[in-house]
Motif scaffolding. Structure first.
Motif, PDB file in Angstrom:
ATOM      1  N   PHE A   1       2.227   5.917 -12.674  1.00  0.00           N
ATOM      2  CA  PHE A   1       1.573   4.612 -12.653  1.00  0.00           C
ATOM      3  C   PHE A   1       0.365   4.647 -11.723  1.00  0.00           C
ATOM      4  O   PHE A   1       0.344   5.385 -10.724  1.00  0.00           O
ATOM      5  CB  PHE A   1       2.522   3.525 -12.157  1.00  0.00           C
ATOM      6  N   LEU A   2      -0.613   3.800 -12.050  1.00  0.00           N
ATOM      7  CA  LEU A   2      -1.774   3.613 -11.194  1.00  0.00           C
ATOM      8  C   LEU A   2      -2.015   2.119 -11.037  1.00  0.00           C
ATOM      9  O   LEU A   2      -2.067   1.383 -12.022  1.00  0.00           O
ATOM     10  CB  LEU A   2      -3.015   4.276 -11.805  1.00  0.00           C
ATOM     11  N   THR A   3      -2.139   1.668  -9.795  1.00  0.00           N
ATOM     12  CA  THR A   3      -2.381   0.254  -9.531  1.00  0.00           C
ATOM     13  C   THR A   3      -3.357   0.126  -8.360  1.00  0.00           C
ATOM     14  O   THR A   3      -3.460   1.022  -7.518  1.00  0.00           O
ATOM     15  CB  THR A   3      -1.068  -0.476  -9.195  1.00  0.00           C
ATOM     16  N   ARG A   4      -4.060  -0.980  -8.355  1.00  0.00           N
ATOM     17  CA  ARG A   4      -4.991  -1.236  -7.258  1.00  0.00           C
ATOM     18  C   ARG A   4      -4.247  -1.614  -5.984  1.00  0.00           C
ATOM     19  O   ARG A   4      -4.785  -1.508  -4.879  1.00  0.00           O
ATOM     20  CB  ARG A   4      -5.946  -2.368  -7.656  1.00  0.00           C
ATOM     21  N   GLY A   5      -3.002  -2.046  -6.109  1.00  0.00           N
ATOM     22  CA  GLY A   5      -2.230  -2.436  -4.939  1.00  0.00           C
ATOM     23  C   GLY A   5      -2.605  -3.799  -4.423  1.00  0.00           C
ATOM     24  O   GLY A   5      -2.702  -4.018  -3.209  1.00  0.00           O
ATOM     25  N   TYR A   6      -2.785  -4.746  -5.357  1.00  0.00           N
ATOM     26  CA  TYR A   6      -3.214  -6.093  -4.966  1.00  0.00           C
ATOM     27  C   TYR A   6      -2.236  -6.702  -3.976  1.00  0.00           C
ATOM     28  O   TYR A   6      -1.017  -6.644  -4.160  1.00  0.00           O
ATOM     29  CB  TYR A   6      -3.346  -6.989  -6.197  1.00  0.00           C
ATOM     30  N   GLY A   7      -2.770  -7.291  -2.915  1.00  0.00           N
ATOM     31  CA  GLY A   7      -1.940  -7.896  -1.880  1.00  0.00           C
ATOM     32  C   GLY A   7      -1.628  -6.958  -0.735  1.00  0.00           C
ATOM     33  O   GLY A   7      -1.067  -7.384   0.280  1.00  0.00           O
ATOM     34  N   GLY A   8      -1.980  -5.666  -0.885  1.00  0.00           N
ATOM     35  CA  GLY A   8      -1.743  -4.694   0.177  1.00  0.00           C
ATOM     36  C   GLY A   8      -3.033  -4.240   0.821  1.00  0.00           C
ATOM     37  O   GLY A   8      -4.131  -4.533   0.340  1.00  0.00           O
ATOM     38  N   THR A   9      -2.908  -3.494   1.889  1.00  0.00           N
ATOM     39  CA  THR A   9      -4.070  -3.041   2.650  1.00  0.00           C
ATOM     40  C   THR A   9      -4.460  -1.605   2.320  1.00  0.00           C
ATOM     41  O   THR A   9      -5.543  -1.154   2.712  1.00  0.00           O
ATOM     42  CB  THR A   9      -3.785  -3.127   4.154  1.00  0.00           C
ATOM     43  N   GLU A  10      -3.619  -0.878   1.628  1.00  0.00           N
ATOM     44  CA  GLU A  10      -3.865   0.540   1.348  1.00  0.00           C
ATOM     45  C   GLU A  10      -5.019   0.713   0.373  1.00  0.00           C
ATOM     46  O   GLU A  10      -5.040   0.114  -0.698  1.00  0.00           O
ATOM     47  CB  GLU A  10      -2.597   1.177   0.765  1.00  0.00           C
ATOM     48  N   ALA A  11      -5.988   1.550   0.744  1.00  0.00           N
ATOM     49  CA  ALA A  11      -7.122   1.841  -0.140  1.00  0.00           C
ATOM     50  C   ALA A  11      -6.835   3.033  -1.042  1.00  0.00           C
ATOM     51  O   ALA A  11      -7.330   3.096  -2.160  1.00  0.00           O
ATOM     52  CB  ALA A  11      -8.385   2.089   0.677  1.00  0.00           C
ATOM     53  N   GLY A  12      -6.037   3.979  -0.548  1.00  0.00           N
ATOM     54  CA  GLY A  12      -5.638   5.122  -1.341  1.00  0.00           C
ATOM     55  C   GLY A  12      -6.745   6.144  -1.547  1.00  0.00           C
ATOM     56  O   GLY A  12      -7.811   6.061  -0.936  1.00  0.00           O
ATOM     57  N   PRO A  13      -6.462   7.125  -2.411  1.00  0.00           N
ATOM     58  CA  PRO A  13      -5.264   7.199  -3.249  1.00  0.00           C
ATOM     59  C   PRO A  13      -4.022   7.558  -2.434  1.00  0.00           C
ATOM     60  O   PRO A  13      -4.072   8.459  -1.604  1.00  0.00           O
ATOM     61  CB  PRO A  13      -5.598   8.301  -4.255  1.00  0.00           C
ATOM     62  N   ARG A  14      -2.944   6.835  -2.699  1.00  0.00           N
ATOM     63  CA  ARG A  14      -1.716   6.995  -1.941  1.00  0.00           C
ATOM     64  C   ARG A  14      -0.525   6.985  -2.905  1.00  0.00           C
ATOM     65  O   ARG A  14      -0.392   6.083  -3.730  1.00  0.00           O
ATOM     66  CB  ARG A  14      -1.558   5.865  -0.937  1.00  0.00           C
ATOM     67  N   LEU A  15       0.319   8.016  -2.804  1.00  0.00           N
ATOM     68  CA  LEU A  15       1.563   8.032  -3.558  1.00  0.00           C
ATOM     69  C   LEU A  15       2.553   7.115  -2.862  1.00  0.00           C
ATOM     70  O   LEU A  15       2.832   7.278  -1.666  1.00  0.00           O
ATOM     71  CB  LEU A  15       2.121   9.454  -3.638  1.00  0.00           C
ATOM     72  N   VAL A  16       3.076   6.141  -3.575  1.00  0.00           N
ATOM     73  CA  VAL A  16       3.914   5.112  -2.972  1.00  0.00           C
ATOM     74  C   VAL A  16       5.306   5.658  -2.665  1.00  0.00           C
ATOM     75  O   VAL A  16       5.947   6.290  -3.511  1.00  0.00           O
ATOM     76  CB  VAL A  16       4.028   3.892  -3.910  1.00  0.00           C
ATOM     77  N   ASP A  17       5.767   5.406  -1.462  1.00  0.00           N
ATOM     78  CA  ASP A  17       7.131   5.731  -1.044  1.00  0.00           C
ATOM     79  C   ASP A  17       7.831   4.418  -0.710  1.00  0.00           C
ATOM     80  O   ASP A  17       7.576   3.823   0.343  1.00  0.00           O
ATOM     81  CB  ASP A  17       7.104   6.645   0.182  1.00  0.00           C
TER      82      ASP A  17
END
Length: 322
Positions: A77-93
């Motif tokens: 999956f790829l998401t912008r991460g709306y509502g979070g502060t992470e700019a990435g690219p970051r693998l979510v844990d």
């Protein structure tokens, strides 16, 4: 923010705001025409929508991933991460990353398949390719042209449709329905079509689906419930609880992606206690709750079921598999 009620119907305010909607639409059109977008090393499936707010994109993403996994593919999956502060690219844990960092949707997706948060989507696609992704499923981003899309699905809530059909701020649409559907490969229509949305598919395939409550629903029959939700359309969740047999004695609607603080939680707990009722919310809201209160809140999950799964295979033919 919460969607204004006048977005559902045409009237004075939509007509007055229509010129601003025209400017919004033109600005979006210019962004999309800025280039062809980055070509990822794997097929990219975009699950987006035309209206702002919750049409059901994340359940569709999860259902598409499950469909691919059952057929031996390895989606990411790829998401912008709306509502979070992470700019990435970051693998979510999910064990280390809170919703405040990666966004609520990313945590739901990460429970199903590897999930990347990236404000700049091409960077996320590159990172996923390096990790062996065979297919990339992008949650939202239909109006973003930075990453080339091999298959674009427009998700529509059958009960809301396209609202009054006007563009923000005159209505809920991010662009005109006609322009959006012209770029899409298919429409995913969730629930009964109460607004005639299918007729606006522009000749594209209409995939019909429904949201099914999870196994927790058996505990709702006859239960006194105080319900709360901070999603695109909280009333959908409240209606689902009632359909499952709950006695919904009070509801609390918050803005989409609302970050729950201690004051919010304490007020909800006190209200439920005063009514001798259970607190229930959505899975998307649950990951935004402080950890110390989660044991006191019941969560109703939902999964998306296709009316015709063979139609999904037909769309994927030639894109994900020969």
């Amino acid at each position: 923010m919460r969607a204004p009620d006048f977005w559902r119907h045409d009237g004075l305010w939509p007509r007055l705001l229509a010129p601003l909607g025209g400017l919004y639409a033109r600005a979006g059109r210019r962004r999309r025409l800025g280039g062809e977008g980055f070509a990822a090393a794997m097929p990219v499936i975009c699950v987006g929508n035309i209206v702002a707010g919750g049409a059901g994109k994340t359940p569709v993403c999860l259902a598409v991933a499950r469909h691919l996994q059952e057929r031996g593919r390895q989606p990411h999956f790829l998401t912008r991460g709306y509502g979070g502060t992470e700019a990435g690219p970051r693998l979510v844990d999910p064990l280390r990353h809170p919703a405040s960092r990666v966004g609520d949707e990313a945590l739901l997706l990460a429970a199903q398949a590897p999930t990347w948060v990236a404000r700049h989507r091409p960077d996320g696609a590159t990172a996923a390719a390096e990790m062996g992704a065979q297919v990339l499923i992008m949650d939202d981003g239909f109006q973003n042209g930075s990453l080339r899309q091999d298959l674009a699905l427009v998700v529509v809530d059958g009960g809301y449709g396209f609202g009054n059909g006007r563009v923000i701020p005159a209505g809920p649409c991010r662009e005109s329905v006609e322009e959006g559907m012209a770029r899409a490969k298919a429409m995913v229509l969730i629930g009964d079509d109460l607004t005639g949305a299918a007729a606006m598919a522009g000749g594209k395939t209409v995939l019909r689906a429904r949201l099914c409550p999870g196994p927790e629903a058996v505990d709702l029959a006859g239960a006194r419930v105080v319900a709360f939700a901070g999603i695109g359309r909280p009333e959908k969740f409240f209606a689902t609880l009632r359909q499952a047999g709950a006695d919904v004695v009070a509801t609390h609607a918050f803005a989409d992606h609302h970050p729950y603080g201690r004051g919010d939680v304490e007020r909800l707990r006190q209200h439920a206690a005063s009514l001798n009722a259970q607190l229930w919310t959505t899975a998307k809201d649950a990951v935004r709750l402080p950890a110390w209160v989660r044991a006191d809140v019941r969560v109703l999950t939902v999964t998306l079921a296709w009316d015709d799964s063979a139609a999904i295979d037909a769309l994927l033919a030639g894109i994900v598999w020969p």
